[in-house]
Design a protein around this motif. Structure first.
Motif, short mmCIF file in Angstrom:
data_model
loop_
_atom_site.label_atom_id
_atom_site.label_comp_id
_atom_site.label_asym_id
_atom_site.label_seq_id
_atom_site.Cartn_x
_atom_site.Cartn_y
_atom_site.Cartn_z
N PHE A 123 0.84 -1.19 0.00
CA PHE A 123 0.00 0.00 0.00
C PHE A 123 0.88 1.24 0.00
CE2 PHE A 123 0.96 -0.62 4.43
CZ PHE A 123 0.92 0.63 5.03
N VAL A 143 -3.38 5.26 0.39
CA VAL A 143 -3.87 5.24 -1.00
C VAL A 143 -3.38 3.96 -1.69
CG1 VAL A 143 -3.99 7.76 -1.26
CG2 VAL A 143 -1.85 6.55 -1.78
N ASN A 144 -3.94 3.70 -2.89
CA ASN A 144 -3.59 2.58 -3.79
C ASN A 144 -3.18 1.32 -3.04
OD1 ASN A 144 -1.11 4.66 -3.89
ND2 ASN A 144 -0.22 2.63 -4.17
N THR A 145 -4.13 0.74 -2.30
CA THR A 145 -3.87 -0.46 -1.51
C THR A 145 -4.17 -1.73 -2.30
OG1 THR A 145 -6.10 -0.39 -0.61
CG2 THR A 145 -4.40 0.73 0.64
N LYS A 150 -6.56 -3.58 2.40
CA LYS A 150 -7.70 -2.66 2.29
C LYS A 150 -7.93 -1.87 3.57
CE LYS A 150 -8.82 -3.23 -1.94
NZ LYS A 150 -8.57 -2.11 -2.88
N TYR A 152 -5.92 -0.13 5.06
CA TYR A 152 -5.19 1.13 4.99
C TYR A 152 -5.73 2.09 3.93
CZ TYR A 152 -1.96 -1.56 7.82
OH TYR A 152 -1.42 -2.34 8.80
N ASP A 153 -6.69 1.66 3.15
CA ASP A 153 -7.25 2.52 2.11
C ASP A 153 -8.08 3.63 2.76
OD1 ASP A 153 -7.76 3.43 -0.44
OD2 ASP A 153 -9.53 2.17 -0.67
#
Length: 228
Positions: A123, A143-145, A150, A152-153
């Motif tokens: 991530f 971002v962009n996990t 998920k 950490y998204d």
């Protein structure tokens, strides 16, 4: 923490490496190596409370631009055994004692999905910080996990830190951070706290969180910085 003989051996190797690179020195290029009794990230162990060896290489330009990479062993109880971070950013002075830093960091776990392709932990985060005198505040946003990260998204980590020289070469560090996760994972929200003393490459630290069934952690670390 590794035994003293190991520390001496690594220090000797690093000294030899430093001598060999002197003829090819590049301004702004540096490296670091560290050994720690536990790898804590935002108050939580990344090595199942075991020791960690880490290191990285950084390049910083006079303009304020920097780029670097850092790696460590980890232990999450599955295939994952290593973390590789890559980052770039820009920092500088705002005047009147204020400073800033903005950038992007990508956390990669190359072997996390060896037996389960949905277990990819990689991530990224965008981050920014402001500093004044002894104090700094920072914010990191996930971002962009990948599928396995998920959690950490959209997660937001806000922290405040302070560093004071309390004696000749002895630095006291204070830290508090708040981790807020997106709606689907908001039950994971927590706050972490830390205090440390550093001198001559050694750091002694206490860290804790307000999570249930989480004990206070004491860590000892030794780090070496090398100009390349």
């Amino acid at each position: 923490m590794k035994q003293s003989l190991t520390t001496i051996a690594i220090t000797s190797l690093l000294a030899a490496s430093t001598l060999s690179f002197q003829a090819f020195a590049t301004e702004g290029l540096s490296a670091n190596v560290a050994m720690s009794s536990n790898y804590l990230w935002r108050g939580v162990t990344q090595t199942d409370d075991a020791a960690a060896i880490s290191g990285g290489i950084d390049y910083a330009h006079n303009s304020g631009f920097y780029v670097g990479t850092w790696a460590s062993n980890v232990d999450f109880g599955d295939d994952t055994s290593a973390e590789l971070d890559m980052y770039l950013g820009f920092g500088g002075d705002l005047g009147q004692g204020f400073g800033y830093d903005v950038g992007y960091i990508y956390y990669a776990y190359p072997d996390s999905a060896q037996t389960d392709s949905s277990n990819e932990y990689d991530f990224g985060e965008i981050y920014g910080s402001l500093s004044y005198s002894y104090f700094s505040v920072s914010a990191n946003y996930g971002v962009n996990t990948d599928d396995g990260a998920k959690l950490y998204d959209g997660a937001l980590y806000i922290s405040a830190d302070a560093e004071f020289e309390v004696a000749d070469g002895l630095t006291l560090g204070l830290h508090v951070g708040d981790y807020s996760f997106d709606n689907d994972y908001d039950s994971n929200d927590y706050t972490d706290y830390g205090i440390s003393l550093s001198k001559g490459g050694f750091t002694f630290a206490l860290s804790d969180t307000d999570m249930d069934n989480h004990d206070m952690k004491f860590t000892v670390a030794y780090s070496i910085d090398i100009d390349l």
